[in-house]
Scaffold this active site. Sequence first.
Site, PDB file in Angstrom:
ATOM      1  N   ASN A   1       1.012  -1.130  -0.094  1.00  0.00           N
ATOM      2  CA  ASN A   1      -0.006  -0.034  -0.052  1.00  0.00           C
ATOM      3  C   ASN A   1       0.935   1.251  -0.047  1.00  0.00           C
ATOM      4  O   ASN A   1       1.440   1.485   1.178  1.00  0.00           O
ATOM      5  CB  ASN A   1      -0.800  -0.096   1.094  1.00  0.00           C
ATOM      6  CG  ASN A   1      -1.836   1.025   1.048  1.00  0.00           C
ATOM      7  OD1 ASN A   1      -1.613   2.328   1.003  1.00  0.00           O
ATOM      8  ND2 ASN A   1      -3.015   1.012   1.861  1.00  0.00           N
ATOM      9  N   ALA A   2       0.853   1.789  -1.213  1.00  0.00           N
ATOM     10  CA  ALA A   2       1.797   3.206  -1.306  1.00  0.00           C
ATOM     11  C   ALA A   2       1.562   4.074  -0.103  1.00  0.00           C
ATOM     12  O   ALA A   2       2.264   4.909   0.179  1.00  0.00           O
ATOM     13  CB  ALA A   2       1.680   3.734  -2.554  1.00  0.00           C
TER      14      ALA A   2
ATOM     15  N   LYS B   1       0.511   3.844   2.767  1.00  0.00           N
ATOM     16  CA  LYS B   1       1.218   3.467   4.060  1.00  0.00           C
ATOM     17  C   LYS B   1       2.825   3.561   4.215  1.00  0.00           C
ATOM     18  O   LYS B   1       3.406   4.121   5.014  1.00  0.00           O
ATOM     19  CB  LYS B   1       0.767   1.824   4.624  1.00  0.00           C
ATOM     20  CG  LYS B   1      -0.834   1.814   4.767  1.00  0.00           C
ATOM     21  CD  LYS B   1      -0.825   0.377   5.126  1.00  0.00           C
ATOM     22  CE  LYS B   1      -2.455   0.294   5.563  1.00  0.00           C
ATOM     23  NZ  LYS B   1      -2.584  -1.334   5.948  1.00  0.00           N
TER      24      LYS B   1
ATOM     25  N   ASP C   1      -1.816  -4.357  11.115  1.00  0.00           N
ATOM     26  CA  ASP C   1      -3.158  -4.635  10.645  1.00  0.00           C
ATOM     27  C   ASP C   1      -4.087  -3.800  11.637  1.00  0.00           C
ATOM     28  O   ASP C   1      -3.477  -3.345  12.718  1.00  0.00           O
ATOM     29  CB  ASP C   1      -3.179  -6.221  11.397  1.00  0.00           C
ATOM     30  CG  ASP C   1      -4.509  -6.838  11.057  1.00  0.00           C
ATOM     31  OD1 ASP C   1      -4.731  -6.390   9.491  1.00  0.00           O
ATOM     32  OD2 ASP C   1      -5.431  -7.497  11.521  1.00  0.00           O
TER      33      ASP C   1
ATOM     34  N   PHE D   1     -10.898   6.495   3.011  1.00  0.00           N
ATOM     35  CA  PHE D   1     -11.307   5.135   2.455  1.00  0.00           C
ATOM     36  C   PHE D   1     -11.979   4.525   3.270  1.00  0.00           C
ATOM     37  O   PHE D   1     -12.271   4.841   4.642  1.00  0.00           O
ATOM     38  CB  PHE D   1      -9.979   4.381   1.993  1.00  0.00           C
ATOM     39  CG  PHE D   1      -9.228   3.871   3.101  1.00  0.00           C
ATOM     40  CD1 PHE D   1      -8.284   4.879   3.830  1.00  0.00           C
ATOM     41  CD2 PHE D   1      -9.291   2.548   3.687  1.00  0.00           C
ATOM     42  CE1 PHE D   1      -7.476   4.490   5.019  1.00  0.00           C
ATOM     43  CE2 PHE D   1      -8.339   2.115   4.691  1.00  0.00           C
ATOM     44  CZ  PHE D   1      -7.800   3.066   5.447  1.00  0.00           C
TER      45      PHE D   1
ATOM     46  N   ASP E   1     -14.046   5.715   6.583  1.00  0.00           N
ATOM     47  CA  ASP E   1     -14.156   6.779   6.848  1.00  0.00           C
ATOM     48  C   ASP E   1     -15.284   7.839   6.903  1.00  0.00           C
ATOM     49  O   ASP E   1     -15.488   8.616   7.903  1.00  0.00           O
ATOM     50  CB  ASP E   1     -13.175   7.712   5.970  1.00  0.00           C
ATOM     51  CG  ASP E   1     -11.682   7.261   6.608  1.00  0.00           C
ATOM     52  OD1 ASP E   1     -11.343   6.772   7.491  1.00  0.00           O
ATOM     53  OD2 ASP E   1     -10.560   7.581   5.656  1.00  0.00           O
TER      54      ASP E   1
ATOM     55  N   HIS F   1      -5.580   6.238  14.383  1.00  0.00           N
ATOM     56  CA  HIS F   1      -5.079   4.969  15.051  1.00  0.00           C
ATOM     57  C   HIS F   1      -3.772   4.672  14.229  1.00  0.00           C
ATOM     58  O   HIS F   1      -2.524   4.401  14.932  1.00  0.00           O
ATOM     59  CB  HIS F   1      -6.060   3.769  14.736  1.00  0.00           C
ATOM     60  CG  HIS F   1      -6.563   3.677  13.463  1.00  0.00           C
ATOM     61  ND1 HIS F   1      -7.310   4.965  12.809  1.00  0.00           N
ATOM     62  CD2 HIS F   1      -6.721   2.514  12.589  1.00  0.00           C
ATOM     63  CE1 HIS F   1      -7.628   4.512  11.586  1.00  0.00           C
ATOM     64  NE2 HIS F   1      -7.105   3.385  11.240  1.00  0.00           N
TER      65      HIS F   1
HETATM   66  P1  IMP Z   1      -5.721  -2.395   7.095  1.00  0.00           P
HETATM   67  O1  IMP Z   1      -5.397  -3.793   8.060  1.00  0.00           O
HETATM   68  O2  IMP Z   1      -5.030  -1.265   7.573  1.00  0.00           O
HETATM   69  O3  IMP Z   1      -5.747  -3.022   5.689  1.00  0.00           O
HETATM   70  O4  IMP Z   1      -7.164  -2.203   7.351  1.00  0.00           O
HETATM   71  C1  IMP Z   1      -8.168  -3.393   7.135  1.00  0.00           C
HETATM   72  C2  IMP Z   1      -9.301  -2.698   7.013  1.00  0.00           C
HETATM   73  O5  IMP Z   1      -9.970  -1.833   8.234  1.00  0.00           O
HETATM   74  C3  IMP Z   1      -9.827  -1.682   5.758  1.00  0.00           C
HETATM   75  O6  IMP Z   1      -9.996  -2.427   4.622  1.00  0.00           O
HETATM   76  C4  IMP Z   1     -10.922  -0.814   6.318  1.00  0.00           C
HETATM   77  O7  IMP Z   1     -12.062  -1.509   6.090  1.00  0.00           O
HETATM   78  C5  IMP Z   1     -10.575  -0.706   7.585  1.00  0.00           C
HETATM   79  N1  IMP Z   1      -9.788   0.535   8.154  1.00  0.00           N
HETATM   80  C6  IMP Z   1      -8.695   0.308   8.758  1.00  0.00           C
HETATM   81  N2  IMP Z   1      -8.173   1.664   9.021  1.00  0.00           N
HETATM   82  C7  IMP Z   1      -9.133   2.651   8.587  1.00  0.00           C
HETATM   83  C8  IMP Z   1      -9.152   4.078   8.212  1.00  0.00           C
HETATM   84  O8  IMP Z   1      -8.309   4.647   8.812  1.00  0.00           O
HETATM   85  N3  IMP Z   1     -10.218   4.303   7.806  1.00  0.00           N
HETATM   86  C9  IMP Z   1     -11.347   3.604   7.358  1.00  0.00           C
HETATM   87  N4  IMP Z   1     -11.374   2.311   7.524  1.00  0.00           N
HETATM   88  C10 IMP Z   1     -10.019   1.627   8.005  1.00  0.00           C
END
Ligand code: IMP
Length: 204
Positions: free
Chosen positions: A12-13, A15, A78, A161, A164, A189
């Site tokens: 994920n660019a 991140k 995660d 995304f 949000d 977070h």
């Molecule tokens: P990841 O582990 O950061 O890829 O997050 C997993 C899932 O949690 C994402 O696909 C979103 O559905 C939700 N999510 C995590 N962080 C966010 C955020 O900052 N905004 C909105 N949804 C989030």
Amino acid sequence: MKKRKLVFATNNANKINEVKALLEACGPEVSERYEVLSLHDIGCFEDIPENSSTFAGNALQKAEYVNVHYDVDCFADDSGLEVRALGMDPGVRSARYAQDEGYDHNSEANNEKLLRKLKRVRDRSAQFRTVIVLLMDGKMQEFEGVCRGEITTERSGSQGFGYDPIFRPSGYDITFAEMSMEEKNAISHRGKAVRALVDYLKEH
Ligand code: IMP
């Protein structure tokens, strides 16, 4: 000075750029010590298993996979949304929340399902959580960031995304999707967890 390579187990660019920007912000004495690489940078194109029931378990699973198969120091993250009235669901299933309705990794369907589940619920408190696991020099370190808030009754905003548009952080009257990226990163977070990681790297 020779830079230490540190792989972020993601492609994920956004991140990767966020971590690089925070390292830069620490000043040259830190950013010149570490080179952050993505999975593609090290030629890792496989699907890394991620089937734990906790954020920390998933982050460790990803970091260990890269550490073992590519023999590099690395970290993985995660994240997800925890809603109190739903027993902290969707949690690790955040990205796949509406899978049982035929939608995989579909934010629109996930938001729809969550709003429906909370339709008659008064306690709408929720939090986003991120866990980062770092495997460096044979040691494991864990970093966490939590952002508390509540689920709105309707979508608002077009930035960001995932959840949000329906998450309003405590102390604000706008959703994450109505904030600029800088505003969100300052309280999110992920921002908190990444800053904890960078603080650790500063000292090591
Ligand atoms: P990841 O582990 O950061 O890829 O997050 C997993 C899932 O949690 C994402 O696909 C979103 O559905 C939700 N999510 C995590 N962080 C966010 C955020 O900052 N905004 C909105 N949804 C989030």
